[in-house]
Design a protein around this motif. Structure first.
Motif, mmCIF file in Angstrom:
data_model
loop_
_atom_site.group_PDB
_atom_site.id
_atom_site.type_symbol
_atom_site.label_atom_id
_atom_site.label_comp_id
_atom_site.label_asym_id
_atom_site.label_seq_id
_atom_site.Cartn_x
_atom_site.Cartn_y
_atom_site.Cartn_z
ATOM 1 N N LEU A 197 12.703 -6.067 -2.339
ATOM 2 C CA LEU A 197 14.142 -6.331 -2.307
ATOM 3 C C LEU A 197 14.560 -7.090 -1.060
ATOM 4 C CD1 LEU A 197 15.513 -2.943 -3.679
ATOM 5 C CD2 LEU A 197 15.345 -5.129 -4.883
ATOM 6 N N GLY A 198 13.587 -7.479 -0.217
ATOM 7 C CA GLY A 198 13.911 -8.336 0.921
ATOM 8 C C GLY A 198 13.902 -7.670 2.275
ATOM 9 N N ALA A 199 13.473 -6.420 2.360
ATOM 10 C CA ALA A 199 13.434 -5.759 3.670
ATOM 11 C C ALA A 199 12.397 -6.451 4.560
ATOM 12 C CB ALA A 199 13.069 -4.289 3.505
ATOM 13 N N ALA A 200 12.775 -6.704 5.806
ATOM 14 C CA ALA A 200 11.876 -7.371 6.751
ATOM 15 C C ALA A 200 10.732 -6.431 7.119
ATOM 16 C CB ALA A 200 12.642 -7.797 8.006
ATOM 17 N N THR A 201 9.525 -7.029 7.213
ATOM 18 C CA THR A 201 8.376 -6.198 7.596
ATOM 19 C C THR A 201 8.540 -5.618 8.986
ATOM 20 O OG1 THR A 201 7.219 -8.190 8.375
ATOM 21 C CG2 THR A 201 6.799 -7.486 6.109
ATOM 22 N N GLY A 202 9.204 -6.359 9.859
ATOM 23 C CA GLY A 202 9.434 -5.839 11.207
ATOM 24 C C GLY A 202 10.265 -4.570 11.194
ATOM 25 N N ARG A 203 11.224 -4.508 10.278
ATOM 26 C CA ARG A 203 12.050 -3.306 10.188
ATOM 27 C C ARG A 203 11.236 -2.131 9.691
ATOM 28 N NH1 ARG A 203 17.815 -2.920 6.902
ATOM 29 N NH2 ARG A 203 18.325 -0.752 7.521
ATOM 30 N N VAL A 204 10.363 -2.374 8.690
ATOM 31 C CA VAL A 204 9.482 -1.311 8.202
ATOM 32 C C VAL A 204 8.554 -0.841 9.308
ATOM 33 C CG1 VAL A 204 7.666 -0.759 6.543
ATOM 34 C CG2 VAL A 204 9.607 -2.169 5.838
ATOM 35 N N LEU A 205 8.014 -1.814 10.073
ATOM 36 C CA LEU A 205 7.115 -1.465 11.177
ATOM 37 C C LEU A 205 7.828 -0.602 12.209
ATOM 38 C CD1 LEU A 205 4.284 -2.012 12.454
ATOM 39 C CD2 LEU A 205 5.341 -3.919 13.664
ATOM 40 N N ARG A 206 9.039 -1.009 12.589
ATOM 41 C CA ARG A 206 9.807 -0.250 13.582
ATOM 42 C C ARG A 206 10.143 1.147 13.083
ATOM 43 N NH1 ARG A 206 12.290 -5.284 14.208
ATOM 44 N NH2 ARG A 206 14.031 -4.612 12.900
ATOM 45 N N HIS A 207 10.404 1.243 11.777
ATOM 46 C CA HIS A 207 10.759 2.552 11.222
ATOM 47 C C HIS A 207 9.599 3.545 11.369
ATOM 48 C CE1 HIS A 207 12.471 5.571 8.542
ATOM 49 N NE2 HIS A 207 11.314 5.580 7.878
ATOM 50 N N VAL A 208 8.386 3.120 11.050
ATOM 51 C CA VAL A 208 7.223 4.010 11.157
ATOM 52 C C VAL A 208 6.915 4.313 12.621
ATOM 53 C CG1 VAL A 208 4.788 4.303 10.594
ATOM 54 C CG2 VAL A 208 6.308 3.160 8.973
ATOM 55 N N LEU A 209 6.968 3.263 13.476
ATOM 56 C CA LEU A 209 6.692 3.492 14.901
ATOM 57 C C LEU A 209 7.734 4.414 15.516
ATOM 58 C CD1 LEU A 209 5.628 -0.075 16.125
ATOM 59 C CD2 LEU A 209 4.162 1.896 15.685
ATOM 60 N N ARG A 210 9.009 4.242 15.095
ATOM 61 C CA ARG A 210 10.060 5.092 15.639
ATOM 62 C C ARG A 210 9.825 6.544 15.269
ATOM 63 N NH1 ARG A 210 13.973 2.185 14.186
ATOM 64 N NH2 ARG A 210 14.405 3.205 12.173
ATOM 65 N N ARG A 211 9.317 6.755 14.064
ATOM 66 C CA ARG A 211 9.006 8.129 13.640
ATOM 67 C C ARG A 211 7.900 8.723 14.520
ATOM 68 N NH1 ARG A 211 10.212 13.007 11.499
ATOM 69 N NH2 ARG A 211 8.628 13.794 10.056
ATOM 70 N N GLY A 212 6.841 7.928 14.802
ATOM 71 C CA GLY A 212 5.769 8.418 15.662
ATOM 72 C C GLY A 212 6.245 8.676 17.074
ATOM 73 N N LEU A 213 7.055 7.765 17.619
ATOM 74 C CA LEU A 213 7.561 7.957 18.988
ATOM 75 C C LEU A 213 8.522 9.138 19.061
ATOM 76 C CD1 LEU A 213 8.124 4.265 20.146
ATOM 77 C CD2 LEU A 213 6.286 5.825 20.775
ATOM 78 N N LEU A 214 9.271 9.374 17.971
ATOM 79 C CA LEU A 214 10.171 10.528 17.956
ATOM 80 C C LEU A 214 9.376 11.831 18.032
ATOM 81 C CD1 LEU A 214 12.999 11.739 17.634
ATOM 82 C CD2 LEU A 214 12.682 11.612 15.148
ATOM 83 N N LEU A 215 8.305 11.906 17.240
ATOM 84 C CA LEU A 215 7.465 13.101 17.281
ATOM 85 C C LEU A 215 6.821 13.271 18.647
ATOM 86 C CD1 LEU A 215 5.679 12.737 13.812
ATOM 87 C CD2 LEU A 215 7.497 14.353 14.396
ATOM 88 N N GLY A 216 6.203 12.176 19.150
ATOM 89 C CA GLY A 216 5.557 12.269 20.451
ATOM 90 C C GLY A 216 6.541 12.518 21.570
ATOM 91 N N GLY A 217 7.685 11.810 21.552
ATOM 92 C CA GLY A 217 8.669 11.977 22.626
ATOM 93 C C GLY A 217 9.257 13.371 22.665
ATOM 94 N N SER A 218 9.536 13.946 21.493
ATOM 95 C CA SER A 218 10.058 15.316 21.466
ATOM 96 C C SER A 218 9.056 16.289 22.068
ATOM 97 C CB SER A 218 10.384 15.715 20.025
ATOM 98 O OG SER A 218 11.332 14.840 19.462
#
Length: 884
Positions: free
Chosen positions: A798-819
């Protein structure tokens, strides 16, 4: 009758338990049956009237889960579940290896550390009445300080022989009282001299320890009398090596450093003083029995409490006895008695560090539990369709739960056995790597008790982490699971939240453990860089005790050493040869009472004593701050002189110039005054403790038949060992020669060995914990990406940018690690005060350590998230849409 619930309506264990069970058990008939069992169990316990009624009700309700399933399973069902569990794990090797490997690592680490803790801290000493054995010390403010701990006096030889006799003869609370001192002798066997280590002891030592001789007898009270012949009892190992287990050894003569002793017995195999190998036990000679003063101590005292006498009663009685002794002997005024369980004295310096290791390995096990729980939750979610199909075909929910629990049991058995096997293989090499760092290390074994505890830990770990996923799996809704929408298959939001909480908890514990390990590593690094106050590189030492023929007249010993120094100085590479009675890091020291002459009177106290030849301070690089060192002009015919260290001068002559002042060893048998001619820097006899007050007397003014010969070299001193031995044996073949470098002695110092031991083990555990935590981060992100492949493909289509998908997964990992990082640092700061006494010159809230750990885990979390993130952006939308 009023119940506890009526008196306290806010506390209702059955109601709380029922609410808990309603959340855990499957819905439908099986859930109603479990709750029925719970209410029945509650009813049977409601009228007990026991003070523990509330607790019994609560646990009775919870236990009904197990009763329910056990009551509905036959042995054939159990075997079938186990077979199915094995097949299921074989079909999914990645999950099996991850779960079994995680458990095996946790169990192996726990088993090793528990074996060490049990063998050192908890295993009873190998004596019949070990619980009644105590060590008795004179509490002298100048020697032990006030209210000394077991760590401060453990291994301290500071009791005068006359005081030991007072305690032995006048104490009403001891069944037996013995005194001993570790000792070394020269024994010539097969024309080769050797050094034999053991102890001189009184008969009360054997009575207190309660072990008869294997052959012959032990020391008896008659051996303690003045004028008794010199006798010896052989250790079992020495009897085997030197006498080939011959029973004819009784009545033979063993010559210990030139003094004949009659062998009267052989001790059983394994009988030693704790932490020491005792080859020979010898009786006290008449000089020790008659000629000792009350001022200087050189013994340890061990006593056996009378049966029925408590430790507190014994302490009170000994305090009263100290007052009565002080009335008869004024030198004892101001001194009291310190008493400790003998086991505490043996393990005192190691206990705190071992408890830290126990806490650390417990943290690793918790992380392993969280990891396994996460894996099982993922697996339960992944099998929702399989379970739904089985439910649709008529399988009962209880049978599903039973099979899922069976899988956790198989994981527990395999992981527990692998972990136990790994611990058995690893513990020997592990202990051999630190031979001098652990007391009682020879008693550390992985025995059947440890096996049972290891398997119990494995079982409890898997059951606690497997019950919730099993119940969640059994609650699968058939229609939703068979429809298999992407969101449903990926698991509910609640399950995702649970998985995230588990990962955050893993990271939290890993950060905490990494901070503790980092503090210990920095502590060890700082300790290894401490200036001991002397030069260790290029120094070789050889401790020598001359046979009896050199002792009278004492000039014979002086002539031998002068000749030896000349021969050693002629060895190529040797720059100087000196002698000293107390070498740093050679073990033990003497601290006699001293009297210093001040401007307005005398100051009394104690200080470390050593004797040195001219050139000693120059050879070891010990700076002379004021005055001079010993010279060749200091002879027996000149005024006795003394060199003191800086702490001695500051203590006895504060704000004064000590040069020219006088001091003496404060005993009734020695009235010689020594003139202070120099002040040197203090040296550390333990790297984690500052220099103590010390004074040096000249070896050229006082003759000693024993000393440490020190060689300063301009290269590697170790290569000179053969030449040193040949130089000594050219003068006398009956003198044993043991050589070592001062650098190796420094490296094997107790404080440095302990710091190294803790750093390596804690560092290893911390690395394991971090890897397990990062594996959890990776697993949950990889699983999320894998289960949301269709959703990600649709978004990209549907046109979602790959960079946005990449950031979404990385943000999830950093959220877990940062917490986890934030919570872990907070936990480390909260527990810092418990580490203050265990680290060396570093704050438990050291910013550098905290920042390094935070940066490391943050970077590692990003790395763990990178691979799943890359996989997410590489999803082919067409293939993703074809999946369903």
């Amino acid at each position: 009758m009023n119940t506890d619930d009526e008196r306290d309506p806010g506390w209702n264990p059955p109601r709380i338990a029922e609410q808990l069970l309603r959340r855990l058990v499957p819905r439908g008939p099986i859930g109603r049956s479990i709750l029925g069992d719970a209410r029945e169990e509650y009813g049977s316990l409601a009228g007990t009237g026991s003070p523990m009624k509330a607790s019994l009700r609560y646990w009775g309700v919870v236990a009904s889960i197990g009763l329910h399933f056990l009551g509905r399973s036959t042995p054939r069902d159990v075997l079938a579940d186990i077979r199915l569990a094995v097949r299921s794990l074989v079909r999914r090797p990645l999950f099996a290896v991850a779960s079994v490997g995680t458990l095996a690592v946790g169990i192996a680490a726990t088993t090793i550390v528990f074996s060490i803790a049990y063998g050192i801290l908890f295993r009873p000493l190998p004596y019949p009445h070990a619980d009644r054995l105590v060590g008795v010390y004179r509490e002298d403010p100048d020697v032990t300080g006030l209210n000394p701990s077991a760590a401060e006096v453990g291994g301290l030889f500071a009791i005068p022989y006359p005081l030991f006799l007072d305690w032995r003869d006048r104490s009403p609370v001891f069944e037996a009282t013995g005194a001993f001192a570790t000792w070394g002798w020269t024994v010539t066997s097969d024309d080769r001299p050797q050094r034999v280590m053991g102890a001189i002891a009184s008969s009360g030592v054997f009575t207190a320890l309660g072990s008869p001789a294997a052959i012959g007898r032990t020391l008896v009270p008659e051996d303690d009398q003045v004028g008794a012949p010199a006798v010896a009892v052989l250790g079992h190992g020495y009897w085997e090596r030197a006498y080939g287990r011959s029973p004819d050894v009784l009545g033979s003569t063993v010559t210990l450093s030139g003094v004949p002793h009659t062998v009267v017995g052989v001790m059983p195999e394994g009988f030693n003083l704790p932490g020491r190998t005792t080859d020979v036990w010898a009786s006290f000679d008449d000089v020790a029995k008659e000629g000792q003063t009350r001022e200087a101590g050189w013994l340890q005292v061990i006593a056996l409490l009378k049966d029925g006498v408590s430790f507190e009663q014994a302490e009170a009685e000994m305090d009263q006895l100290a007052l009565r002794i002080a009335e008869d002997h004024p030198v004892e005024a101001g001194k009291s008695v310190a008493m400790f369980p003998f086991r505490d004295l043996v393990v005192s310096r190691a206990s705190a560090g071992i408890w830290v290791l126990v806490a650390a390995v417990g943290t690793v096990l918790l992380i392993a539990c969280a990891n396994i729980a996460g894996l099982l939750l993922v697996r339960a979610t992944d099998r929702r369709r399989e379970l739904a199909v089985r439910l649709a075909m008529g399988s009962g929910r209880a049978r599903l739960v039973s099979q899922l629990v069976a899988e956790t049991v198989v994981i527990a058995l395999v992981g527990g056995l692998l972990g136990y096997a790994a611990s058995v293989l690893a513990i020997g090499p592990f202990l051999d790597a630190f031979p001098g760092g652990l007391p009682r290390s020879s008693e550390v074994v992985v025995d059947h008790r440890v096996l049972l505890i290891s398997m119990a830990l494995a079982g409890v770990t898997c059951l606690l982490t497997g019950i919730l996923p099993s119940l969640q799996g059994a609650r699968t809704r058939v229609a939703e699971a068979l429809r298999g929408s992407g969101r449903t298959v990926a698991g509910s939001r609640g399950q995702t939240r649970i998985q995230g909480m588990l990962v955050v908890s893993e990271v939290t514990l890993a950060v905490f453990l990494l901070v503790v390990a980092g503090l210990f590593i920095r502590s060890f690094t700082g300790m290894s860089r401490v200036d001991p106050g002397f030069r260790a590189e290029g120094i070789m030492t050889s401790y020598m005790v001359l046979p009896s023929q050199y002792r009278d007249p004492p000039e014979l010993a002086d002539a031998f050493y002068r000749d030896l120094y000349g021969r050693l100085a002629a060895i190529p590479g040797v720059t100087s040869v000196v002698g000293v009675t107390q070498m740093p890091y050679s073990g033990g020291y003497s601290a006699p009472p001293v009297r210093a002459e001040g401007a307005t009177g005398y100051v009394d106290g104690t200080a470390h004593i050593s004797h040195a030849t001219p050139g000693y301070f120059e050879a070891l690089g010990i700076p002379v701050l004021r005055g001079r060192a010993f010279t060749l002009d200091d002879t027996p015919d000149t005024e006795p002189v003394v060199v003191v260290n800086e702490p001695f001068a500051e203590r006895y002559w504060p704000s004064q110039d000590p040069i020219g002042r006088r001091m003496k060893i404060n005993s009734t048998s020695d009235t010689t005054w020594f003139r202070v001619v120099g002040v040197v820097t203090g040296i550390r006899y333990d790297l984690d403790r500052p220099p103590v007050p010390e004074f040096y007397l000249g070896l050229d003014q006082l003759s000693y038949y024993w000393r440490t010969v020190v060689l300063a070299t301009d290269g590697d001193p170790a290569i000179l060992a053969p030449a040193v031995r040949q130089a000594v044996w050219a003068l006398d073949r009956n003198i044993p020669v043991s050589v070592r470098t001062l650098a190796s002695a420094l490296e094997s110092s107790p404080s440095l060995v302990g710091a190294r031991f803790g750093s390596i083990l804690l560092g290893g555990l911390a690395v394991v914990a971090a890897l397990l935590a990062l594996l959890g981060v990776y697993a949950i992100l990889a699983y999320t990406v894998a289960r949301r492949t269709q959703e990600i493909g649709v978004r990209i289509a549907l046109g979602a940018a790959t960079g946005r998908v990449l950031r979404h997964v990385l943000r999830r990992g950093l959220l877990l690690g940062g917490s986890g990082i934030v919570l872990g640092l907070a936990l480390a700061l909260a527990g810092g005060r418990f580490l203050e006494s265990l680290v060396f010159e570093i704050s438990p809230s050291d910013p550098a350590t905290l920042a390094a750990v935070a940066a490391l885990i943050l970077a590692a979390s990003l790395g763990a998230a990178w691979m799943p993130a890359r996989r997410a952006v590489r999803v082919d939308p067409v293939e993703a849409l074809r999946m369903e």
